[in-house]
Design a protein around this motif. Structure first.
Motif, short mmCIF file in Angstrom:
data_model
loop_
_atom_site.label_atom_id
_atom_site.label_comp_id
_atom_site.label_asym_id
_atom_site.label_seq_id
_atom_site.Cartn_x
_atom_site.Cartn_y
_atom_site.Cartn_z
N GLN A 38 0.82 -1.21 0.00
CA GLN A 38 0.00 0.00 0.00
C GLN A 38 0.86 1.27 0.00
O GLN A 38 1.89 1.33 0.65
N ILE A 39 0.42 2.25 -0.76
CA ILE A 39 1.01 3.58 -0.66
C ILE A 39 -0.13 4.59 -0.48
O ILE A 39 -1.31 4.27 -0.68
N GLU A 40 0.23 5.80 -0.08
CA GLU A 40 -0.73 6.91 -0.09
C GLU A 40 -0.04 8.14 -0.68
O GLU A 40 1.16 8.33 -0.49
N PHE A 120 7.21 -2.80 -9.49
CA PHE A 120 6.64 -2.31 -8.24
C PHE A 120 5.12 -2.56 -8.24
O PHE A 120 4.41 -2.08 -9.11
N LYS A 121 4.69 -3.36 -7.25
CA LYS A 121 3.26 -3.69 -7.14
C LYS A 121 2.65 -2.85 -6.02
O LYS A 121 2.99 -3.08 -4.85
N ARG A 122 1.78 -1.95 -6.36
CA ARG A 122 1.22 -1.11 -5.31
C ARG A 122 -0.31 -1.13 -5.35
O ARG A 122 -0.91 -1.29 -6.37
N TYR A 123 -0.89 -0.95 -4.15
CA TYR A 123 -2.33 -0.64 -4.12
C TYR A 123 -2.56 0.63 -3.35
O TYR A 123 -1.69 1.06 -2.57
N GLN A 124 -3.68 1.24 -3.58
CA GLN A 124 -3.98 2.56 -3.02
C GLN A 124 -5.49 2.68 -2.87
O GLN A 124 -6.24 2.38 -3.80
N ILE A 125 -5.92 3.06 -1.69
CA ILE A 125 -7.36 3.22 -1.41
C ILE A 125 -7.53 4.59 -0.79
O ILE A 125 -7.24 4.79 0.38
N GLN A 126 -7.97 5.55 -1.56
CA GLN A 126 -8.10 6.93 -1.05
C GLN A 126 -9.23 7.64 -1.77
O GLN A 126 -9.62 7.24 -2.87
N PRO A 127 -9.73 8.72 -1.17
CA PRO A 127 -10.77 9.48 -1.85
C PRO A 127 -10.21 10.30 -3.01
O PRO A 127 -9.03 10.65 -3.01
N CYS A 145 -10.06 2.62 -5.48
CA CYS A 145 -9.36 1.48 -4.92
C CYS A 145 -8.65 0.77 -6.08
O CYS A 145 -9.29 0.10 -6.87
N ASP A 146 -7.35 1.01 -6.20
CA ASP A 146 -6.59 0.57 -7.38
C ASP A 146 -5.43 -0.34 -7.00
O ASP A 146 -4.80 -0.15 -5.96
N ALA A 147 -5.13 -1.28 -7.89
CA ALA A 147 -3.87 -2.03 -7.79
C ALA A 147 -3.19 -1.95 -9.15
O ALA A 147 -3.84 -2.11 -10.19
N ASP A 148 -1.91 -1.64 -9.15
CA ASP A 148 -1.13 -1.54 -10.39
C ASP A 148 0.25 -2.15 -10.18
O ASP A 148 0.78 -2.14 -9.07
N VAL A 149 0.81 -2.65 -11.27
CA VAL A 149 2.23 -3.04 -11.29
C VAL A 149 2.90 -2.22 -12.38
O VAL A 149 2.39 -2.18 -13.51
N VAL A 150 4.02 -1.61 -12.07
CA VAL A 150 4.79 -0.94 -13.12
C VAL A 150 6.19 -1.50 -13.19
O VAL A 150 6.76 -1.93 -12.19
N GLY A 151 6.74 -1.46 -14.41
CA GLY A 151 8.12 -1.85 -14.58
C GLY A 151 8.30 -3.23 -15.20
O GLY A 151 9.41 -3.77 -15.18
N ILE B 17 3.46 3.38 5.43
CA ILE B 17 2.04 3.03 5.57
C ILE B 17 1.89 1.94 6.63
O ILE B 17 1.02 2.03 7.51
N ALA B 18 2.74 0.92 6.56
CA ALA B 18 2.64 -0.19 7.52
C ALA B 18 2.82 0.33 8.94
O ALA B 18 2.08 -0.06 9.85
N LYS B 19 3.76 1.25 9.12
CA LYS B 19 4.00 1.79 10.46
C LYS B 19 2.84 2.66 10.93
O LYS B 19 2.45 2.62 12.09
N ARG B 20 2.29 3.44 10.02
CA ARG B 20 1.15 4.28 10.39
C ARG B 20 -0.06 3.42 10.73
O ARG B 20 -0.79 3.70 11.68
N LYS B 21 -0.26 2.36 9.96
CA LYS B 21 -1.39 1.48 10.23
C LYS B 21 -1.21 0.74 11.56
O LYS B 21 -2.18 0.42 12.23
N TYR B 22 0.04 0.45 11.89
CA TYR B 22 0.32 -0.17 13.18
C TYR B 22 -0.16 0.74 14.31
O TYR B 22 -0.85 0.31 15.22
#
Lengths: 452, 452
Positions: A38-40, A120-127, A145-151, B17-22
């Motif tokens: 996850q990233i934000e 890089f496999k990331r997901y992101q859930i934000q408004p 609510c997205d999941a993407d892989v880049v690269g 994110i993992a640390k913040r969620k913790y």
């Protein structure tokens, strides 16, 4: 003084939050199993990051944030005099609210490229925010609510994303069709019909097939200069249900063949799974988009949920140039999106939320007098030390009022405490559904309420 | 094209994110045990909801959102001509970004009062926006984390909030002092010193004691017309460490006595718990605020974490009129806030995050050729069906590159698959830390990687 939310925005009450978290929780668990992290990103981005990424219409729907302080000081004089809002805006608003998660993700990848491991496999859930006209089911502030892989351009990722769709909707109890097509196959159609130069027009027209029907599409193609012969050939190809049946239409080494080979690879992976609901749909076009390879769309399966009408509840695809507008070329990516707001509506209408999605306390402790309240507080502390979710009414006396509080909150037990209970070190545990009540020691009380 | 975040805003990478969620996870679990329910409010509110709630300084720090479309059409002509940004803003920006969670919560309570059961215990964890000058540790977009109860003046809630602070910081491993005082006690001080009319001046001065010292406060009080005699009396009272020792200074029936009685009630509750770190601090003033009863502040205990300097990591208190500005009077409330950003810094500096806070996959499957890749995909599917978090490299061949990917991601095992492994239906499991490798069947592989 009014106390309303802005049109197109919503408050979420506890039950709604619990239901939304149930959806996001299932999606997140699956994302994690497939090694997505996850990233934000910030809600606010530079307007220069957002502008020009969503077409002219999209630009108009961006929420811009007024510069702070004396913003007119640096405003465009001419635009001000001419009252030209369009020209003035960039000079008084350098920040904007994110419109989707894709552009911020592209900016993120370029910004943080040295700290990321690729692919890089990331997901992101934000408004996200859009200045769309609010209407039923369309909001100005809503979650994506997205999941993407880049690269990497490995088609294994397409297969994994299909698995993710399959697993999430299975866990949610929603029967779906996962539709797949490939942009190169669509280009192959245009090539085979001799209208490669009208590929975009063709795609736009096909995308409207559901809405305007075959005749409508024919009319539109004709208006755009596509010959009747070409149109007929396209429709012949659109009838195909197995992608391999398109192979005879395409020339060796053409884009179309590449697209079919890509689809074959995805199906090769999927064939060793239990997935039966990946459906090739040559008519799937996914709008104009920036897609260059496989494309996906998820729809509620109307065979399973009879007569249920709802637009797509997920979509995505492969894109070759996510980050090039931020100066990082050759970053192939593939991603999917879950339509969280619509999924919420589907689960509601089909009554698919689990019964106790909101983890409520199962007991409210109630004291008859101040002395009992201190004991009740002690009891609550002991129960909570065991990890139990316990509520306690804050004022002693007036049992009726306290019982009403518990009933209104939908709590099952009242734990009533008066002189006698304090003396006996027990709690009078009353089942508010049946009216039964029993004096229980703490051990017994614990086992009763942990059963819920 | 630059690809930066705006000053004062941040990207959060997976580990952050993992640390913040913790942190938020621990806080949420405790909130729930105390029967608090989560709500969310929109990021955007009417400017009329936000304006005038945070004082003149606060108003300047509100981010305002430019109206969409031709916003100048309805702009104030005069303000436009005079280039008066301050007057123009309200006519071209009707929306703003929330500045804290308290005002939106007040609006929420009034807005949804018919759907809530009172006393209403809510928590809320969402970002807020402030146009502060960005600097180290101060952001324009940051998370707040609040718990409040409205609709009762029962002091049991004060005690519960102390318990929540205590439990959260215990679980986080941070030794803290939970400071408590009462606004009525502070008023009592002013009364007892004969300067009830200068209560606000006195509070502001006391609040600066840490910064400007005793002499500074004396000077400030003198400048505000407080006599030397009064100032000396105040300082005498400020030396008190047990609140009961203030009782002789206050008149019967005074506000000060009420404040002491409130503190006594809270301590009566807390005395039947294990909590030893609730410390009365007569000098605690909590700025100007809207507080009317008990006030709290949490600081890292420098006896436990020697020499550790950090501002408060939590604060809150009782307010009598949260919702009155939205037309709903007599709603007493009490709440606390966790300084999530600072708590993050404390945990980092004290090295208190648990070692595996980010739940990574413990294996990356790697294929030597396309045929092996399909088998690897099958293996991944099987492992994931068991709930395991598994990664797989998307392209076959070039083992070195694949190993580098796993090492860079900090993954423990490589699961290498070639012709031989496919034939034997095994995976060559290589420990990337020790270099050891063994061919394992799926069952064995599963038990190895679930051990992590």
């Amino acid at each position: 003084m009014k106390a309303k939310t802005l049109k197109g925005t919503r408050d979420f009450l506890p039950e709604q939050i619990a239901k939304r978290k149930y959806i996001f929780g299932i999606i997140e668990d699956v994302f994690k199993k497939y090694a997505f992290s996850q990233i934000e990103t910030p809600a606010m981005e530079e307007m220069s990051t957002l502008s020009g990424k969503y077409g002219e219409e999209g630009d108009k729907l961006l929420f811009k944030i007024l510069n702070n302080g004396d913003f007119l000081e640096k405003a465009d004089e001419k635009a001000l005099l001419e009252k030209d809002s369009f020209k003035l805006a960039p000079t008084i608003a350098k920040r904007g609210l994110r419109y989707d998660l894709t552009v911020p993700f592209a900016r993120f990848v370029v910004n943080n490229q040295n700290d990321l491991v690729f692919p890089f496999k990331r997901y992101q859930i934000q408004p996200v925010w859009r200045a769309d006209r609010p209407q039923r089911g369309r909001y100005q502030e809503f979650y994506q609510c997205d999941a993407d892989v880049v690269g990497s351009d490995g088609l294994l990722y397409e297969a994994e994303l299909v698995q993710i769709y399959h697993e999430v909707f299975k866990k949610l109890g929603i029967g779906v069709q996962i539709k797949i097509n490939n942009r190169k196959v669509l280009f192959g159609l245009a090539e085979a019909a001799g209208i490669a130069d009208k590929f975009v027009d063709m795609t736009i027209a096909i995308d409207k097939l559901d809405k305007i029907g075959k005749e409508g599409v024919e009319k539109e193609l004709s208006e755009r200069g596509v010959s009747l012969e070409s149109t007929e050939k396209i429709f012949k190809m659109l009838e195909v249900t197995h992608f391999e049946d398109l192979r005879p239409f395409f020339n060796e080494g053409s884009e179309g063949i590449k697209g079919l080979d890509e689809l074959k690879q995805v199906y090769d992976f999927i064939s060793c799974t239990q997935i039966k609901n990946l459906v090739f749909d040559v008519k799937l076009a996914r709008g104009l988009g920036y897609y260059t390879g496989c494309i996906f769309e998820v729809a509620v399966d109307t065979h399973i949920h009879e007569g249920f009408v709802m637009g797509s509840i997920g979509g995505g695809g492969r894109y070759d140039n996510l980050t090039s507008s931020f100066g990082l070329p050759n970053m192939s990516g593939v991603g999917i999106s879950f339509g969280a707001e619509r999924i919420f509506d589907v689960l509601t209408e089909l009554n698919l939320f689990p019964p106790n999605v909101e983890s409520k306390s199962s007991i409210v402790l109630m004291a008859m007098d101040q002395n009992s309240l201190v004991y009740a507080f002690q009891v609550a502390s002991t129960l909570r030390d065991q990890g139990l979710n316990v509520d306690i009414y804050p004022e002693s006396g007036k049992l009726k009022k306290q019982i009403k509080y518990a009933v209104d909150k939908g709590v099952k037990y009242a734990g009533i405490i008066g002189d006698q209970e304090v003396a006996d070190q027990v709690v009078m545990c009353k089942n508010l559904e049946t009216g039964e009540q029993r004096a229980l020691g703490l051990e017994d009380l614990m086992s009763v309420i942990s059963r819920g």
